[in-house]
Scaffold this active site. Structure first.
Site, PDB file in Angstrom:
ATOM      1  N   ASP A   8       0.816  -0.987  -0.084  1.00 29.11           N
ATOM      2  CA  ASP A   8      -0.103  -0.123   0.107  1.00 29.11           C
ATOM      3  C   ASP A   8       0.912   1.186  -0.039  1.00 29.11           C
ATOM      4  O   ASP A   8       1.481   1.764   0.889  1.00 29.11           O
ATOM      5  CB  ASP A   8      -0.828  -0.066   1.313  1.00 29.11           C
ATOM      6  CG  ASP A   8      -1.534   1.334   1.491  1.00 29.11           C
ATOM      7  OD1 ASP A   8      -1.781   2.165   0.763  1.00 29.11           O
ATOM      8  OD2 ASP A   8      -2.406   1.373   2.651  1.00 29.11           O
ATOM      9  N   LYS A  70       2.686  11.250  -3.991  1.00 31.27           N
ATOM     10  CA  LYS A  70       1.519  10.485  -4.511  1.00 31.27           C
ATOM     11  C   LYS A  70       0.797  11.394  -4.977  1.00 31.27           C
ATOM     12  O   LYS A  70       0.121  11.096  -6.216  1.00 31.27           O
ATOM     13  CB  LYS A  70       1.009   9.479  -3.554  1.00 31.27           C
ATOM     14  CG  LYS A  70      -0.185   8.526  -4.094  1.00 31.27           C
ATOM     15  CD  LYS A  70      -0.607   7.647  -3.091  1.00 31.27           C
ATOM     16  CE  LYS A  70      -1.399   6.700  -3.534  1.00 31.27           C
ATOM     17  NZ  LYS A  70      -1.994   5.758  -2.441  1.00 31.27           N
ATOM     18  N   GLU A 171      -7.279   0.675  -3.874  1.00 26.94           N
ATOM     19  CA  GLU A 171      -7.298   0.515  -2.469  1.00 26.94           C
ATOM     20  C   GLU A 171      -8.615  -0.201  -1.740  1.00 26.94           C
ATOM     21  O   GLU A 171      -8.608  -1.008  -0.988  1.00 26.94           O
ATOM     22  CB  GLU A 171      -6.850   1.661  -1.985  1.00 26.94           C
ATOM     23  CG  GLU A 171      -5.244   2.035  -2.277  1.00 26.94           C
ATOM     24  CD  GLU A 171      -5.005   3.566  -2.125  1.00 26.94           C
ATOM     25  OE1 GLU A 171      -5.633   4.359  -1.839  1.00 26.94           O
ATOM     26  OE2 GLU A 171      -3.801   3.988  -2.593  1.00 26.94           O
ATOM     27  N   ASP A 193     -12.556   5.238   2.436  1.00 27.20           N
ATOM     28  CA  ASP A 193     -11.193   5.516   2.411  1.00 27.20           C
ATOM     29  C   ASP A 193     -10.731   7.066   2.565  1.00 27.20           C
ATOM     30  O   ASP A 193     -10.852   7.599   1.327  1.00 27.20           O
ATOM     31  CB  ASP A 193     -10.512   4.747   1.486  1.00 27.20           C
ATOM     32  CG  ASP A 193      -8.980   4.813   1.232  1.00 27.20           C
ATOM     33  OD1 ASP A 193      -8.444   5.296   2.387  1.00 27.20           O
ATOM     34  OD2 ASP A 193      -8.345   3.981   0.767  1.00 27.20           O
TER      35      ASP A 193
END
Ligand code: AMP
Length: 608
Positions: A8, A70, A171, A193
């Protein structure tokens, strides 16, 4: 059997897991921590630091410490997200040679994928230490809303780090896999999330037979913990300005300290009702005496500062349920993922919206990595019965004549998938077509998002509608979209892998659309003809191929000569009808074609 790391690669933290003796397990880093900060720094001596050690020195080396890479990966220089990062990041972000983004650390320029690769490489090293064996394969997770460029760049980062990324998975899907692992239940679940940089919501159906099907997914790649930190920073900066008439934003080092303090206070307020923010010697007043920052932040104030951010998440949930045509009470479990879901206000809003307490059994920081490991193990071990069915978040198609959006792949279609449609030229003697690849849910192309464009040239000159172009869309299991167009007559083809969706301004998109007007294709009206034509052409080609051989064998008899003459006339009639686009006539010939084909085949295969 080869082992596969589940990684992850988060905006703030990275978590690595593996399936060990059938049990998904998190691999601790060298310091014994289960997550590693996604941070990279270069020291004065040119040494590379990754993880906690990079985070610890961030304040004193802010300009050479990269966090939240990211948010930049796979993005274009012109995108609003990059513009925002350029003005707020403590490190230097510059334009790359392909309109992409580069980072400058100690005079050396790096691509974002290279920076992410350093984190992945660190993960690979500590995983190998832990497992005592080399590992080369990995499954890496990305937000469901990552576009193709972002997915591709993440894969590239893996490759740079020496990892064979066997799959990119979303994810939320990974979280569902970890949740459902070994449970043998049939349920409709929602995965909420909220991480450091992105928000995702997915609705999935999990079944005891091992099928994980995503029903709908949505999100915002620009909504996460850092925005919450930003609200606290703004509050501190404004307060300080009022008190001392000094703008702390002017000082990079002060800003970095504020950032850390804001995040720390936010996290603390998940456990206590108020906290003290204390930053001595934050800046000099210019008269040789240093100024200190000291304030108390309450949970109530934090909630007030961030209320609209939480509401944005809930609004996306509402929309997603609507897309999935589900009522709130049909969701049987809500799983929270991402560090930000520890904030009580977030949990309260989720509970209120779904009308149920979220599931307590999963660890929000580890569940995604664990799910990636589960998927990795299933990919190399065919005995593990597990099927993962992800979906595309938007409809995909092309813009056709009259600014119409012609859909090829509908929204929430299960991937991998591939669809083709045949289009024709929209003007007489049009020798080039422009394929505008679009994403969106409106019939009017101009309301949708332009993902990319390419030109197919060298078409033969013909009246409008007579040149046929087959457009093919393909989405692979990593969610990466490829589009190709082929001139059906010449076989000439062009293709692209779809590029970033957010790199263009509205004006740029409009200009691209305007420029394309003369080159657009039109949806073919005569689809029935197309099917008949293709079938007939197949027979014609095969019969023609066998012709010389058949002729040589049967020409000696009258009966044979007659058959050859008949076959010739059938072929001629068919070709003529195809050229004139006479569907009914082609259809009439079909039986005769099939008969001739059978007879020819019989002659050719007979031993002589
Ligand atoms: P992730 O990307 O999932 O690692 O989430 C990181 C984000 O969660 C960061 O913005 C953190 O500040 C935030 N976070 C971590 N722990 C807490 C906490 N206890 N309360 C509120 N936010 C947190």
């Amino acid at each position: 059997m080869e082992r596969v790391l589940g990684i992850d690669l988060g905006t703030t933290n990275t978590c690595v897991a593996i399936v060990e003796e059938g049990v998904p397990t998190v691999i601790p880093n060298r310091g014994g921590y289960k997550t590693t900060p996604s941070m990279v720094a270069i020291t004065e001596a040119g040494k590379r630091l990754v993880g906690h050690i990079a985070k610890r020195q961030a304040i004193t080396n802010a300009e050479n410490t990269v966090y939240a890479a990211k948010r930049l990966i796979g993005r274009k220089w012109t995108s609003p997200q990059v513009k925002n990062a350029v003005s707020t990041a403590s490190y230097k972000i510059v334009e790359g040679p392909h309109g992409d983004v580069r980072l400058v650390l100690r005079d050396k320029t790096y691509s974002v994928a290279e920076i992410s690769a350093m984190i992945l490489q660190e993960a690979k090293i500590f995983a190998e230490d832990y497992l005592n064996e080399p590992v080369t394969k990995a499954v890496i997770t990305v937000p469901a809303y990552f576009n193709d460029n972002q997915r591709q760049a993440t894969k590239d980062a893996g490759a740079i780090a020496g990892l064979d990324v066997i799959r990119i998975i979303n994810e939320p899907t990974a979280a569902a896999l970890a949740y459902g692992f070994g449970k043998n239940v049939d349920k409709v679940i929602a995965v909420f999330d909220l991480g450091g940089g992105t928000f995702d919501i997915s609705v999935l159906e999990i079944s005891s037979s091992g099928v994980f099907k995503v029903i709908a997914t949505a999100g915002d790649t620009f909504l996460g913990g850092e925005d919450f930190d930003g609200r606290v920073i703004d509050w501190l900066v404004e307060g300080f300005k009022e008190q001392h008439q000094v703008d702390l934003r002017q000082d990079r080092m002060a800003l970095q300290r504020l950032k850390d303090a804001a995040e720390k206070a936010k996290c603390e307020l998940s456990g206590v009702a108020e906290t003290e923010i204390n930053l001595p010697f934050i800046i000099s007043s210019g008269r040789n005496d240093a100024l200190h920052l000291q304030r108390t932040l309450t949970r109530a104030k934090l909630n007030e500062l961030c209320e609209d951010l939480v509401e944005r998440c809930i609004e996306i949930c509402r929309q997603t349920l609507e897309d999935a045509r589900l009522e709130k009470d049909e969701i049987e479990e809500v799983i929270l993922v991402g560090g930000m879901t520890r904030m009580p206000a977030v949990q309260d809003s989720v509970t209120k919206f779904f009308g149920r307490e979220p599931c307590k059994g999963v660890h929000p920081d580890e569940v995604v990595g664990l799910g990636a490991a589960v998927q990795g193990a299933a990919l190399v071990d065919e005995s593990r019965e597990m099927i993962l069915l992800d979906v595309t978040p938007h409809a995909l198609g092309i813009m056709t004549f009259g600014s119409k959006f012609e859909e090829l792949i509908p929204k929430n279609t299960t991937v991998p998938t591939s669809r083709s449609k045949i289009f024709t030229t929209s003007r007489d003697n049009q020798t080039a077509v422009k394929i505008l690849v679009m994403q969106g849910d409106s019939e009017k192309a101009t309301d949708n998002e332009l993902l990319g464009e390419f030109i197919l040239t060298g078409l033969r000159r013909a009246p409008k509608g007579q040149v046929e172009i087959e457009v093919n869309f393909e989405i692979n299991s990593d969610g990466i979209v490829s589009v190709s167009a082929k001139d059906l007559e010449t076989g000439q083809a062009q293709s692209i892998q779809v590029t970033a969706s957010s790199g263009l301004t509205k004006d740029e998109v409009k200009a691209m659309m305007d420029n394309a007007k003369d080159f657009l294709v039109e949806a073919r009206t005569n689809d029935e003809f197309e099917g008949v034509k293709q079938e007939a052409e197949k027979f014609v080609t095969e019969i023609e191929k066998m012709f010389p051989q058949v002729e040589a064998v049967v020409a000696s008899s009258d009966f044979g000569r007659e058959a050859i003459g008949k076959a010739r006339s059938i072929l001629e009639k068919t070709r003529d009808a195809i050229a004139k686009r006479e569907s009914a006539v082609v259809k009439e010939q079909m039986e005769a074609l099939a008969r001739t084909h059978r007879m020819f085949k019989g002659v050719v295969s007979r031993p002589h």
